[in-house]
Scaffold this motif. Sequence first.
Motif, PDB file in Angstrom:
ATOM      1  N   SER A  36      -9.895   1.388   4.740  1.00 11.80           N
ATOM      2  CA  SER A  36      -8.519   1.388   5.245  1.00 11.80           C
ATOM      3  C   SER A  36      -7.750   2.532   4.603  1.00 11.80           C
ATOM      4  CB  SER A  36      -7.813   0.069   4.918  1.00 11.80           C
ATOM      5  OG  SER A  36      -8.430  -1.021   5.557  1.00 11.80           O
ATOM      6  N   VAL A  37      -6.969   3.250   5.400  1.00  8.01           N
ATOM      7  CA  VAL A  37      -6.084   4.292   4.880  1.00  8.01           C
ATOM      8  C   VAL A  37      -4.649   3.824   5.059  1.00  8.01           C
ATOM      9  CG1 VAL A  37      -5.281   6.665   5.102  1.00  8.01           C
ATOM     10  CG2 VAL A  37      -7.711   6.146   5.358  1.00  8.01           C
ATOM     11  N   VAL A  38      -3.869   3.905   3.996  1.00  8.17           N
ATOM     12  CA  VAL A  38      -2.479   3.464   4.001  1.00  8.17           C
ATOM     13  C   VAL A  38      -1.568   4.649   3.710  1.00  8.17           C
ATOM     14  CG1 VAL A  38      -0.751   2.042   2.831  1.00  8.17           C
ATOM     15  CG2 VAL A  38      -3.036   1.114   3.283  1.00  8.17           C
ATOM     16  N   LEU A  39      -0.568   4.848   4.564  1.00 12.20           N
ATOM     17  CA  LEU A  39       0.468   5.846   4.332  1.00 12.20           C
ATOM     18  C   LEU A  39       1.788   5.120   4.081  1.00 12.20           C
ATOM     19  CD1 LEU A  39      -1.736   7.540   5.844  1.00 12.20           C
ATOM     20  CD2 LEU A  39       0.134   8.827   6.878  1.00 12.20           C
ATOM     21  N   PRO A  40       2.259   5.067   2.826  1.00  7.05           N
ATOM     22  CA  PRO A  40       3.591   4.516   2.575  1.00  7.05           C
ATOM     23  C   PRO A  40       4.628   5.542   3.029  1.00  7.05           C
ATOM     24  CG  PRO A  40       2.658   5.367   0.545  1.00  7.05           C
ATOM     25  CD  PRO A  40       1.599   5.535   1.596  1.00  7.05           C
ATOM     26  N   ALA A  41       5.611   5.128   3.811  1.00  9.37           N
ATOM     27  CA  ALA A  41       6.499   6.115   4.420  1.00  9.37           C
ATOM     28  C   ALA A  41       7.956   5.666   4.388  1.00  9.37           C
ATOM     29  CB  ALA A  41       6.075   6.384   5.860  1.00  9.37           C
ATOM     30  N   LEU A  42       8.828   6.576   4.008  1.00 11.26           N
ATOM     31  CA  LEU A  42      10.268   6.371   4.065  1.00 11.26           C
ATOM     32  C   LEU A  42      10.908   7.670   4.548  1.00 11.26           C
ATOM     33  CD1 LEU A  42      12.827   4.683   3.512  1.00 11.26           C
ATOM     34  CD2 LEU A  42      12.777   5.571   1.163  1.00 11.26           C
ATOM     35  N   ASN A  43      11.358   7.650   5.788  1.00 10.81           N
ATOM     36  CA  ASN A  43      12.014   8.825   6.388  1.00 10.81           C
ATOM     37  C   ASN A  43      11.131  10.072   6.317  1.00 10.81           C
ATOM     38  OD1 ASN A  43      14.338   7.326   7.007  1.00 10.81           O
ATOM     39  ND2 ASN A  43      15.244   7.736   5.002  1.00 10.81           N
ATOM     40  N   GLU A  44       9.947   9.955   6.899  1.00 13.55           N
ATOM     41  CA  GLU A  44       8.987  11.060   6.890  1.00 13.55           C
ATOM     42  C   GLU A  44       8.600  11.461   8.320  1.00 13.55           C
ATOM     43  OE1 GLU A  44       8.550  12.541   4.297  1.00 13.55           O
ATOM     44  OE2 GLU A  44       8.748  11.150   2.614  1.00 13.55           O
ATOM     45  N   GLU A  45       9.567  11.464   9.240  1.00 14.07           N
ATOM     46  CA  GLU A  45       9.236  11.761  10.636  1.00 14.07           C
ATOM     47  C   GLU A  45       8.688  13.176  10.822  1.00 14.07           C
ATOM     48  OE1 GLU A  45      12.677  11.468  13.115  1.00 14.07           O
ATOM     49  OE2 GLU A  45      13.734  13.152  12.172  1.00 14.07           O
ATOM     50  N   ILE A  97       5.738  -7.996   5.840  1.00 15.13           N
ATOM     51  CA  ILE A  97       4.564  -8.398   5.068  1.00 15.13           C
ATOM     52  C   ILE A  97       5.020  -9.358   3.967  1.00 15.13           C
ATOM     53  CG2 ILE A  97       2.595  -7.601   3.715  1.00 15.13           C
ATOM     54  CD1 ILE A  97       3.126  -4.791   4.883  1.00 15.13           C
ATOM     55  N   LEU A  98       4.469 -10.510   3.920  1.00 15.18           N
ATOM     56  CA  LEU A  98       4.828 -11.504   2.917  1.00 15.18           C
ATOM     57  C   LEU A  98       6.343 -11.767   2.924  1.00 15.18           C
ATOM     58  CD1 LEU A  98       3.115 -13.123   0.871  1.00 15.18           C
ATOM     59  CD2 LEU A  98       3.766 -11.452  -0.865  1.00 15.18           C
ATOM     60  N   PRO A  99       6.890 -12.182   4.055  1.00 11.53           N
ATOM     61  CA  PRO A  99       8.346 -12.298   4.194  1.00 11.53           C
ATOM     62  C   PRO A  99       8.996 -13.328   3.278  1.00 11.53           C
ATOM     63  CG  PRO A  99       7.222 -13.244   6.097  1.00 11.53           C
ATOM     64  CD  PRO A  99       6.180 -12.513   5.310  1.00 11.53           C
ATOM     65  N   GLU A 109       6.103  -1.239  -4.484  1.00 16.70           N
ATOM     66  CA  GLU A 109       6.272  -2.441  -3.673  1.00 16.70           C
ATOM     67  C   GLU A 109       5.527  -2.322  -2.350  1.00 16.70           C
ATOM     68  OE1 GLU A 109       8.461  -6.176  -2.590  1.00 16.70           O
ATOM     69  OE2 GLU A 109       7.761  -5.205  -4.409  1.00 16.70           O
ATOM     70  N   VAL A 110       5.630  -1.144  -1.721  1.00 10.23           N
ATOM     71  CA  VAL A 110       4.974  -0.911  -0.435  1.00 10.23           C
ATOM     72  C   VAL A 110       3.451  -0.927  -0.604  1.00 10.23           C
ATOM     73  CG1 VAL A 110       4.683   0.742   1.448  1.00 10.23           C
ATOM     74  CG2 VAL A 110       6.935   0.371   0.446  1.00 10.23           C
ATOM     75  N   LEU A 111       2.951  -0.284  -1.636  1.00  3.91           N
ATOM     76  CA  LEU A 111       1.508  -0.254  -1.864  1.00  3.91           C
ATOM     77  C   LEU A 111       0.972  -1.660  -2.123  1.00  3.91           C
ATOM     78  CD1 LEU A 111       1.107   2.926  -4.109  1.00  3.91           C
ATOM     79  CD2 LEU A 111       1.113   2.750  -1.623  1.00  3.91           C
ATOM     80  N   TRP A 112       1.709  -2.432  -2.897  1.00  2.00           N
ATOM     81  CA  TRP A 112       1.281  -3.800  -3.206  1.00  2.00           C
ATOM     82  C   TRP A 112       1.200  -4.634  -1.934  1.00  2.00           C
ATOM     83  CZ3 TRP A 112       4.206  -8.567  -3.362  1.00  2.00           C
ATOM     84  CH2 TRP A 112       3.545  -9.623  -4.010  1.00  2.00           C
ATOM     85  N   ARG A 113       2.235  -4.570  -1.114  1.00  2.85           N
ATOM     86  CA  ARG A 113       2.245  -5.353   0.126  1.00  2.85           C
ATOM     87  C   ARG A 113       1.180  -4.874   1.108  1.00  2.85           C
ATOM     88  NH1 ARG A 113       7.116  -8.575   1.035  1.00  2.85           N
ATOM     89  NH2 ARG A 113       8.331  -8.513  -0.889  1.00  2.85           N
ATOM     90  N   SER A 114       0.818  -3.611   1.034  1.00  2.00           N
ATOM     91  CA  SER A 114      -0.173  -3.093   1.979  1.00  2.00           C
ATOM     92  C   SER A 114      -1.532  -3.771   1.819  1.00  2.00           C
ATOM     93  CB  SER A 114      -0.334  -1.580   1.814  1.00  2.00           C
ATOM     94  OG  SER A 114      -1.088  -1.246   0.651  1.00  2.00           O
ATOM     95  N   LEU A 115      -1.797  -4.340   0.651  1.00  2.00           N
ATOM     96  CA  LEU A 115      -3.070  -5.043   0.456  1.00  2.00           C
ATOM     97  C   LEU A 115      -3.165  -6.258   1.377  1.00  2.00           C
ATOM     98  CD1 LEU A 115      -3.544  -4.947  -3.428  1.00  2.00           C
ATOM     99  CD2 LEU A 115      -4.444  -3.385  -1.695  1.00  2.00           C
ATOM    100  N   LEU A 116      -2.022  -6.841   1.708  1.00  2.00           N
ATOM    101  CA  LEU A 116      -2.017  -7.996   2.597  1.00  2.00           C
ATOM    102  C   LEU A 116      -1.986  -7.571   4.067  1.00  2.00           C
ATOM    103  CD1 LEU A 116      -2.069 -11.062   2.444  1.00  2.00           C
ATOM    104  CD2 LEU A 116       0.418 -11.063   2.302  1.00  2.00           C
ATOM    105  N   ALA A 117      -1.688  -6.297   4.311  1.00  2.00           N
ATOM    106  CA  ALA A 117      -1.604  -5.793   5.690  1.00  2.00           C
ATOM    107  C   ALA A 117      -2.867  -5.052   6.103  1.00  2.00           C
ATOM    108  CB  ALA A 117      -0.394  -4.871   5.837  1.00  2.00           C
TER     109      ALA A 117
END
Length: 314
Positions: A36-45, A97-99, A109-117
């Motif tokens: 799995s590849v994860v890209l954490p993104a905040l305003n990166e259009e 994710i994990l609401p 926080e984003v990387l941690w939650r990505s494990l569940l996604a």
Amino acid sequence: MLEEVERWLSTRSWSATDRPLHQILAAKQRTGQTVSVVLPALNEEETVGDIAAVIRHDLMRQVPLVDELVVVDSGSTDRTSEVAAAAGATVVHRDGILPRLPAVPGKGEVLWRSLLATRGDIVCFIDADLRDFSSDFVSGIVGPLLTDPDVDLVKAMYDRPLGGATGQGGRVTELMARPLLNMHWPRLAGFVQPLGGEYAARRSLLEQLPFPVGYGVELGMLVDALHLAGLDALAQVDVGVRKHRHQDGQALGRMAAAIYRTAQLRLARGHLIRPSLTQFERGGDGFEPRTYSVDTEERPPMVEIAEYQARKAA
């Protein structure tokens, strides 16, 4: 340099060219591991679409190396989600994710939650602000995990140009992280880019690690992985040059404070006396103070979360 680090540099530091793609693919097929590849993104259009498109084309369509490409949007106010989806990535919002646990701001926080996604046996993190992106960033750091069962975490290493000058990027690395590691965790002194956002690891390791919610996540992960898995389970791969958006000096100061706090907790498992940082900006009446809180929260190992345990048992 410690003799152990010199030995590690000769046995656990590679180039992306050391493992041709056909060799990596053969190892993936032989072992049956998923990626799995994860890209954490905040305003990166401006950049996230190009990165996702390269990964989709090179490593999903042309060859079946990546099984899952997920962009985790951490609250963008621009078109990050739309651009990423149009490029073929699965887009998940951090808050979805994990609401039951209200999300807090921060990359960790984003990387941690990505494990569940995600579901891959190997999880590869790639920052979403890279320019002139090459899929070698993914195949280079995933390769050792597929070909060497003794390796659990691989960091990318690269040149980081700044304003046309080679090797002048990574200012927080040189001024904060590298001195901390050399003084307190000298066995990690061989990492060229300890704070780099491009790395891959086995899920079996990641799910056991606590995640600082902010910018301290990379340093915390390295230190904790060292103690949990040992130095020989860690490696690095040269992938060339990393071009990205550079932050201003004050943002780097806040990043450095978060990294220092992460180190301090691991040294003493205590608390900062004053978990905040005051900086100064010139205003109409001279220099004006601006005080920012330093991230003081960490998420527990994901394996302790009930929803994650339930998914593993399913």
